[in-house]
Design a protein around this motif. Structure first.
Motif, PDB file in Angstrom:
ATOM      1  N   PRO A 289       0.933  -1.513   0.324  1.00 34.94           N
ATOM      2  CA  PRO A 289      -0.204  -0.156   0.062  1.00 34.94           C
ATOM      3  C   PRO A 289       1.047   1.016   0.034  1.00 34.94           C
ATOM      4  N   ILE A 290       1.536   1.409  -0.922  1.00 34.95           N
ATOM      5  CA  ILE A 290       2.785   2.597  -1.463  1.00 34.95           C
ATOM      6  C   ILE A 290       1.773   3.320  -2.327  1.00 34.95           C
ATOM      7  N   SER A 291       1.593   4.624  -2.045  1.00 34.74           N
ATOM      8  CA  SER A 291       1.193   4.910  -3.236  1.00 34.74           C
ATOM      9  C   SER A 291       1.778   5.655  -4.658  1.00 34.74           C
ATOM     10  N   ALA A 292       1.886   5.782  -5.435  1.00 35.65           N
ATOM     11  CA  ALA A 292       2.784   6.387  -6.859  1.00 35.65           C
ATOM     12  C   ALA A 292       3.248   7.850  -6.115  1.00 35.65           C
ATOM     13  N   MET A 293       2.147   8.593  -5.553  1.00 33.39           N
ATOM     14  CA  MET A 293       2.086  10.276  -5.192  1.00 33.39           C
ATOM     15  C   MET A 293       3.793   9.847  -4.154  1.00 33.39           C
ATOM     16  N   ASN A 294       3.998   8.760  -3.615  1.00 32.85           N
ATOM     17  CA  ASN A 294       4.907   8.969  -2.640  1.00 32.85           C
ATOM     18  C   ASN A 294       6.146   8.739  -2.926  1.00 32.85           C
ATOM     19  N   ILE A 295       6.334   8.269  -4.479  1.00 34.90           N
ATOM     20  CA  ILE A 295       7.340   8.281  -4.779  1.00 34.90           C
ATOM     21  C   ILE A 295       8.593   9.019  -5.564  1.00 34.90           C
ATOM     22  N   THR A 296       9.219   9.096  -5.139  1.00 29.09           N
ATOM     23  CA  THR A 296       9.842  10.330  -5.653  1.00 29.09           C
ATOM     24  C   THR A 296      11.407  10.616  -6.203  1.00 29.09           C
ATOM     25  N   VAL A 297      11.244  11.153  -7.660  1.00 32.16           N
ATOM     26  CA  VAL A 297      12.738  10.631  -8.096  1.00 32.16           C
ATOM     27  C   VAL A 297      13.014  12.320  -7.985  1.00 32.16           C
ATOM     28  N   LEU A 298      14.648  11.839  -7.602  1.00 32.87           N
ATOM     29  CA  LEU A 298      14.990  12.963  -7.945  1.00 32.87           C
ATOM     30  C   LEU A 298      16.495  13.224  -8.442  1.00 32.87           C
ATOM     31  N   GLU A 299      17.196  14.073  -9.124  1.00 35.89           N
ATOM     32  CA  GLU A 299      17.776  14.064 -10.675  1.00 35.89           C
ATOM     33  C   GLU A 299      19.184  14.553  -9.629  1.00 35.89           C
ATOM     34  N   LEU A 300      20.576  13.997  -9.270  1.00 37.96           N
ATOM     35  CA  LEU A 300      21.671  13.501  -9.540  1.00 37.96           C
ATOM     36  C   LEU A 300      22.645  14.258 -10.350  1.00 37.96           C
ATOM     37  N   THR A 301      22.999  14.799  -9.911  1.00 36.68           N
ATOM     38  CA  THR A 301      24.181  16.173 -10.762  1.00 36.68           C
ATOM     39  C   THR A 301      25.737  15.467 -10.421  1.00 36.68           C
ATOM     40  N   GLU A 302      26.607  16.332 -11.538  1.00 36.65           N
ATOM     41  CA  GLU A 302      28.006  15.441 -10.335  1.00 36.65           C
ATOM     42  C   GLU A 302      28.671  16.623  -9.657  1.00 36.65           C
ATOM     43  N   ASP A 303      27.440  17.526  -9.021  1.00 34.57           N
ATOM     44  CA  ASP A 303      27.144  18.402  -7.930  1.00 34.57           C
ATOM     45  C   ASP A 303      26.776  17.798  -7.214  1.00 34.57           C
ATOM     46  N   THR A 304      25.574  16.964  -7.403  1.00 31.45           N
ATOM     47  CA  THR A 304      24.860  16.300  -6.464  1.00 31.45           C
ATOM     48  C   THR A 304      25.726  15.616  -4.809  1.00 31.45           C
ATOM     49  N   LYS A 305      26.194  15.900  -3.489  1.00 30.74           N
ATOM     50  CA  LYS A 305      26.897  15.026  -2.654  1.00 30.74           C
ATOM     51  C   LYS A 305      25.446  14.393  -2.149  1.00 30.74           C
ATOM     52  N   ILE A 306      25.126  12.863  -2.130  1.00 30.08           N
ATOM     53  CA  ILE A 306      23.893  12.214  -2.187  1.00 30.08           C
ATOM     54  C   ILE A 306      24.057  11.804  -0.556  1.00 30.08           C
ATOM     55  N   LYS A 307      25.007  11.942   0.652  1.00 35.84           N
ATOM     56  CA  LYS A 307      24.784  11.945   1.418  1.00 35.84           C
ATOM     57  C   LYS A 307      24.164  12.908   2.408  1.00 35.84           C
ATOM     58  N   GLU A 308      24.258  14.955   1.470  1.00 35.48           N
ATOM     59  CA  GLU A 308      24.012  15.675   1.539  1.00 35.48           C
ATOM     60  C   GLU A 308      22.123  15.621   1.450  1.00 35.48           C
ATOM     61  N   LEU A 309      21.916  15.191   0.496  1.00 39.47           N
ATOM     62  CA  LEU A 309      20.808  15.425  -0.501  1.00 39.47           C
ATOM     63  C   LEU A 309      19.490  14.718   0.452  1.00 39.47           C
ATOM     64  N   ILE A 310      20.139  12.877   1.150  1.00 35.88           N
ATOM     65  CA  ILE A 310      19.806  11.995   1.731  1.00 35.88           C
ATOM     66  C   ILE A 310      19.451  13.321   3.129  1.00 35.88           C
ATOM     67  N   SER A 311      20.364  13.529   3.639  1.00 36.52           N
ATOM     68  CA  SER A 311      20.702  13.954   4.987  1.00 36.52           C
ATOM     69  C   SER A 311      19.383  15.645   4.744  1.00 36.52           C
ATOM     70  N   GLU A 312      18.821  16.612   4.175  1.00 37.62           N
ATOM     71  CA  GLU A 312      18.572  17.502   4.256  1.00 37.62           C
ATOM     72  C   GLU A 312      16.461  16.840   4.174  1.00 37.62           C
ATOM     73  N   LYS A 313      16.313  16.060   3.422  1.00 38.78           N
ATOM     74  CA  LYS A 313      15.434  15.388   2.860  1.00 38.78           C
ATOM     75  C   LYS A 313      14.597  13.940   3.910  1.00 38.78           C
TER      76      LYS A 313
END
Length: 139
Positions: free
Chosen positions: A70-94
């Protein structure tokens, strides 16, 4: 943070976590059945480069629907990774306000960086790191 006080469970799927995705989502679903988490909401976040974003979102929607979770498609968020993206910072922020964050890791990263794989998530609350060696089917 107190276990179950924040009513969101975040599941993070990165490029290296495709094998872990089924098990991570299933674990979130199992945890949500616990009395402390009954009214929790599972949110799936995925981070991919721009050319794979739409395809990966469709795969995640199919995965949750075919697994009858029971997970709605509205609860799936895909975020763009760029060369400048620091994945740990993105995860921590969100996910800094999530009650529980589930993050995959791959053992090859452990071999090369050691426990650094688990560092850098200090701003977040409860975190569960998951790794599986084989793809698991949700049925």
């Amino acid at each position: 943070k107190g276990f179950g006080k924040q009513k969101e469970i975040h599941v993070w799927i990165k490029r290296d976590d495709v094998q872990n995705a089924n098990m991570m989502i299933l674990m979130a679903y199992i945890i949500s059945a616990h009395k402390e988490w009954r009214k929790s909401e599972i949110k799936i976040f995925a981070a991919f480069d721009a050319e794979h974003m739409q395809t990966e979102k469709e795969k995640l929607i199919e995965l949750t629907q075919s697994g009858r979770l029971p997970i709605s498609a509205m609860n799936i968020t895909v975020l763009e990774l760029t060369e400048d993206t620091k994945i740990k910072e993105l995860i921590s922020e969100k996910s800094k306000k999530a009650g529980l964050t589930i993050i995959g890791f791959h053992e090859s990263r452990m071999k090369s960086t050691g426990i650094e794989v688990f560092n850098g998530y200090d701003a977040m609350g409860n975190t569960l790191f998951m790794n599986t060696l084989d793809i698991k089917d949700i049925k």
